[in-house]
Design an enzyme around this catalytic site. Sequence first.
Site, PDB file in Angstrom:
ATOM      1  N   GLU A   8      15.472  15.813  21.728  1.00 22.24           N
ATOM      2  CA  GLU A   8      15.265  16.378  20.471  1.00 22.24           C
ATOM      3  C   GLU A   8      13.634  16.657  20.326  1.00 22.24           C
ATOM      4  O   GLU A   8      13.081  16.621  19.242  1.00 22.24           O
ATOM      5  CB  GLU A   8      15.340  15.262  19.454  1.00 22.24           C
ATOM      6  CG  GLU A   8      16.813  14.431  19.544  1.00 22.24           C
ATOM      7  CD  GLU A   8      17.026  13.528  18.497  1.00 22.24           C
ATOM      8  OE1 GLU A   8      16.234  13.424  17.344  1.00 22.24           O
ATOM      9  OE2 GLU A   8      18.078  12.854  18.565  1.00 22.24           O
TER      10      GLU A   8
ATOM     11  N   ASP B 111      17.216   7.357  22.328  1.00 26.79           N
ATOM     12  CA  ASP B 111      16.136   6.627  21.514  1.00 26.79           C
ATOM     13  C   ASP B 111      14.605   7.384  21.530  1.00 26.79           C
ATOM     14  O   ASP B 111      14.668   8.347  22.059  1.00 26.79           O
ATOM     15  CB  ASP B 111      15.882   5.143  22.094  1.00 26.79           C
ATOM     16  CG  ASP B 111      15.570   4.268  21.015  1.00 26.79           C
ATOM     17  OD1 ASP B 111      15.113   4.728  19.770  1.00 26.79           O
ATOM     18  OD2 ASP B 111      15.933   3.010  21.084  1.00 26.79           O
TER      19      ASP B 111
ATOM     20  N   GLU C  10      18.862   5.142  18.799  1.00 23.55           N
ATOM     21  CA  GLU C  10      17.922   4.260  18.033  1.00 23.55           C
ATOM     22  C   GLU C  10      18.225   2.787  18.017  1.00 23.55           C
ATOM     23  O   GLU C  10      18.619   2.422  17.143  1.00 23.55           O
ATOM     24  CB  GLU C  10      17.378   4.936  16.543  1.00 23.55           C
ATOM     25  CG  GLU C  10      17.058   6.413  16.863  1.00 23.55           C
ATOM     26  CD  GLU C  10      16.099   6.955  15.583  1.00 23.55           C
ATOM     27  OE1 GLU C  10      16.457   6.286  14.634  1.00 23.55           O
ATOM     28  OE2 GLU C  10      15.870   8.161  15.751  1.00 23.55           O
TER      29      GLU C  10
END
Length: 392
Positions: free
Chosen positions: A301, A227, A181
């Site tokens: 994810e 990210d 991130e």
Amino acid sequence: MHTKSLLNRRRALYLGLASFAGAGAVGCGKILSQSQQLQAVYDPKRDFTVTGGASLKERAAAKGLIFGSAARYIDLSSNPEFAASFAKECGMLVPEWELKFGALRPSPKRFDFSQGDGLVEFAQRNNMLFRGHTLVWGQFMPDWFKNTVNGANAEELLINHIKTVAGHYAGKVHSWDVVNEVVDPSHGRADGLAKTPWLEFIGPDYIDLAFRVAREADPKAMLVLNDAGFEYDTREDEGKREARRVYMLKLLERLKSKGTPVQALGIQAHLEGITTGFNPKKLTNFLRDVASLGLKIQITELDVIDQKLPLDINVRDRIVAGVYEDYLSLVLSEPAVIAVLTWGLSDRSTWHSQYNARDDKAAVRPLPLDEQLKRKLAWNAIARAFDKAPKR
Ligand code: XIL
């Protein structure tokens, strides 16, 4: 996305969809109410049939892909039934918590590798690959961080952390999320970088530094920049999200041009069950652009948030499954995508029960297996996407 089937108003009322209130989103230039969005994504006739009983990892492997999932040590070590399901479905394991800075560093001098090591052993015992998550992130830092770290010592701390952790696991890791991130245009910087303590104390070069130190500490692992938020455009944040993709590309170009050893982009893909702001073309182009920099892509994810979906499990599961299949069909058509990981395998353990809980308090259902570890339609959807995917 999938061909839209509109419910008639009577069926919508029956399903309780029409009572949904909330902010409208933008689809094809029109503002849609949430009930319209739901009607657009819910298709009661959609076919989710799957042939054969092969596991997700087997279906992925048949296409030269990796399928895996995040898990916690406590769940895998205390629940044999869950561990068996996990080993059956997953070809790769990523720790959901245990390798985050805050988990590894109870005090400035101490590293606690016990649970991370337990996860590596589990992966090895079950012939699974292992992903490291994550060496550098601005979140989930231990309490001592605030009072201890400053502009004078941050760089040394970062280098030491990466050397120690990546060094400890060297040779056992398929890929490392080196930084997590890093882009957030809403923070208002011209380079689009997220404001984190690392950026504040070290400057934008902390990213390049992290990759170089990781490369030295573990010469074999694939080094990933991970990210989120590349998927949706709504009228409210169109500028920002578009900019997120643009800023990420610019960052990757900068890193590549100065020889930073970044090898892949990780796309988190925490997807919304209800949205119309998804633009397949923009995402496809983005993946192409990333690939043309010579980078691989991992979907790291994946899960589908059912927070705002109707209570009816049948309806909810169909919508969630549709999102899985549409998304995966799209991203898997890009040959640079080499792995898909869901953020958890079974609804019995998902971060969304805490972070995106439902107003009606019903248990959330964002993952491929239900709480009893039974395969849901979401499982079928992922299996179908692998079965249709072009071979790597
Ligand atoms: C989350 C875990 O799932 C939670 O259990 C924990 O409390 C916080 O972190 N993006 C990431 C992951 O990169 O590390 C986050 O995981 C979810 C969002």
